[in-house]
Scaffold this motif. Structure first.
Motif, short mmCIF file in Angstrom:
data_model
loop_
_atom_site.label_atom_id
_atom_site.label_comp_id
_atom_site.label_asym_id
_atom_site.label_seq_id
_atom_site.Cartn_x
_atom_site.Cartn_y
_atom_site.Cartn_z
N VAL A 1 -16.68 5.01 -7.77
CA VAL A 1 -16.86 4.71 -6.31
C VAL A 1 -15.69 5.18 -5.53
N PRO A 2 -16.06 5.83 -4.03
CA PRO A 2 -15.08 5.89 -3.37
C PRO A 2 -14.01 4.71 -3.07
N GLY A 3 -12.65 5.01 -3.08
CA GLY A 3 -11.86 3.91 -2.52
C GLY A 3 -11.49 3.98 -1.16
N ALA A 4 -10.99 2.60 -0.80
CA ALA A 4 -10.54 2.39 0.60
C ALA A 4 -8.90 1.96 0.52
N TYR A 5 -8.37 3.05 0.34
CA TYR A 5 -6.81 2.83 -0.27
C TYR A 5 -6.11 2.75 0.97
N GLU A 6 -6.68 3.31 2.25
CA GLU A 6 -5.63 3.01 3.60
C GLU A 6 -5.90 1.67 3.85
N SER A 7 -7.11 0.95 3.75
CA SER A 7 -6.95 -0.25 4.09
C SER A 7 -6.49 -1.25 3.28
N PHE A 8 -6.53 -0.83 1.63
CA PHE A 8 -5.74 -1.61 0.81
C PHE A 8 -4.33 -1.88 1.18
N TYR A 9 -3.46 -0.60 1.50
CA TYR A 9 -2.21 -0.64 1.72
C TYR A 9 -1.85 -1.15 3.13
N ARG A 10 -2.62 -0.86 3.87
CA ARG A 10 -2.49 -1.84 5.11
C ARG A 10 -2.37 -3.39 5.09
N GLU A 11 -3.36 -3.73 4.14
CA GLU A 11 -3.64 -5.27 3.92
C GLU A 11 -2.43 -5.63 3.36
N MET A 12 -1.91 -5.26 2.12
CA MET A 12 -0.69 -5.43 1.33
C MET A 12 0.44 -5.43 2.22
N ALA A 13 0.84 -4.36 3.10
CA ALA A 13 1.95 -4.64 3.95
C ALA A 13 1.92 -5.81 4.71
N ALA A 14 0.81 -6.16 5.32
CA ALA A 14 0.45 -7.20 6.25
C ALA A 14 0.93 -8.66 5.19
N ALA A 15 0.48 -8.66 4.09
CA ALA A 15 0.60 -9.72 3.34
C ALA A 15 1.96 -9.85 2.80
N ILE A 16 2.77 -8.60 2.68
CA ILE A 16 4.39 -8.67 2.61
C ILE A 16 4.94 -9.28 3.63
N ARG A 17 4.45 -8.91 4.76
CA ARG A 17 5.16 -9.56 6.05
C ARG A 17 4.68 -10.97 6.19
N GLY A 18 3.78 -11.69 5.63
CA GLY A 18 3.34 -12.84 5.83
C GLY A 18 2.32 -13.11 6.99
N GLU A 19 1.73 -11.87 7.00
CA GLU A 19 0.72 -11.89 8.26
C GLU A 19 -0.76 -11.90 7.78
N GLY A 20 -1.11 -12.13 6.52
CA GLY A 20 -2.37 -12.21 5.68
C GLY A 20 -2.19 -12.21 4.37
N PRO A 21 -3.46 -12.61 3.73
CA PRO A 21 -3.63 -12.70 2.33
C PRO A 21 -3.47 -11.42 1.72
N VAL A 22 -2.97 -11.49 0.31
CA VAL A 22 -2.96 -10.49 -0.78
C VAL A 22 -4.61 -9.93 -0.77
N PRO A 23 -4.51 -8.87 -0.65
CA PRO A 23 -6.18 -7.99 -0.71
C PRO A 23 -6.71 -8.14 -2.07
#
Length: 59
Positions: A8-30
Motif C-alpha cells: 500500500v502506498p505510504g504517507a511518509y511525509e505526513s508521518f514524519y511531520r506528525e512525529m516532529a510535532a510530537a517530539i516538540r510536544g505539539e501533538g500525539p505520536v502518530p
C-alpha cells in the motif's frame, strides 16, 4: 515459496511531520508504541522464517 507482494502506498511525509510535532510536544505520536512493537515482532518472525525455511507463528 517465493514471490512478491503488492504494498500500500505510504504517507511518509505526513508521518514524519506528525512525529516532529510530537517530539516538540505539539501533538500525539502518530503510531502507538504497541503497534510499533508488534510490527517489529512480525518482521523478526519473517526473518527467522526466511532463515530457517519454516513457518514461524507470530505470538
Amino acid at each position: 515459496m517465493t514471490g512478491r507482494l503488492a504494498s500500500v502506498p505510504g504517507a511518509y511525509e505526513s508521518f514524519y511531520r506528525e512525529m516532529a510535532a510530537a517530539i516538540r510536544g505539539e501533538g500525539p505520536v502518530p503510531v502507538p508504541a504497541e503497534e510499533a512493537r508488534d510490527t517489529v515482532r512480525v518482521i523478526e518472525c519473517a526473518l527467522l522464517s526466511s532463515r530457517d525455511g519454516r513457518a514461524v507463528a507470530v505470538r
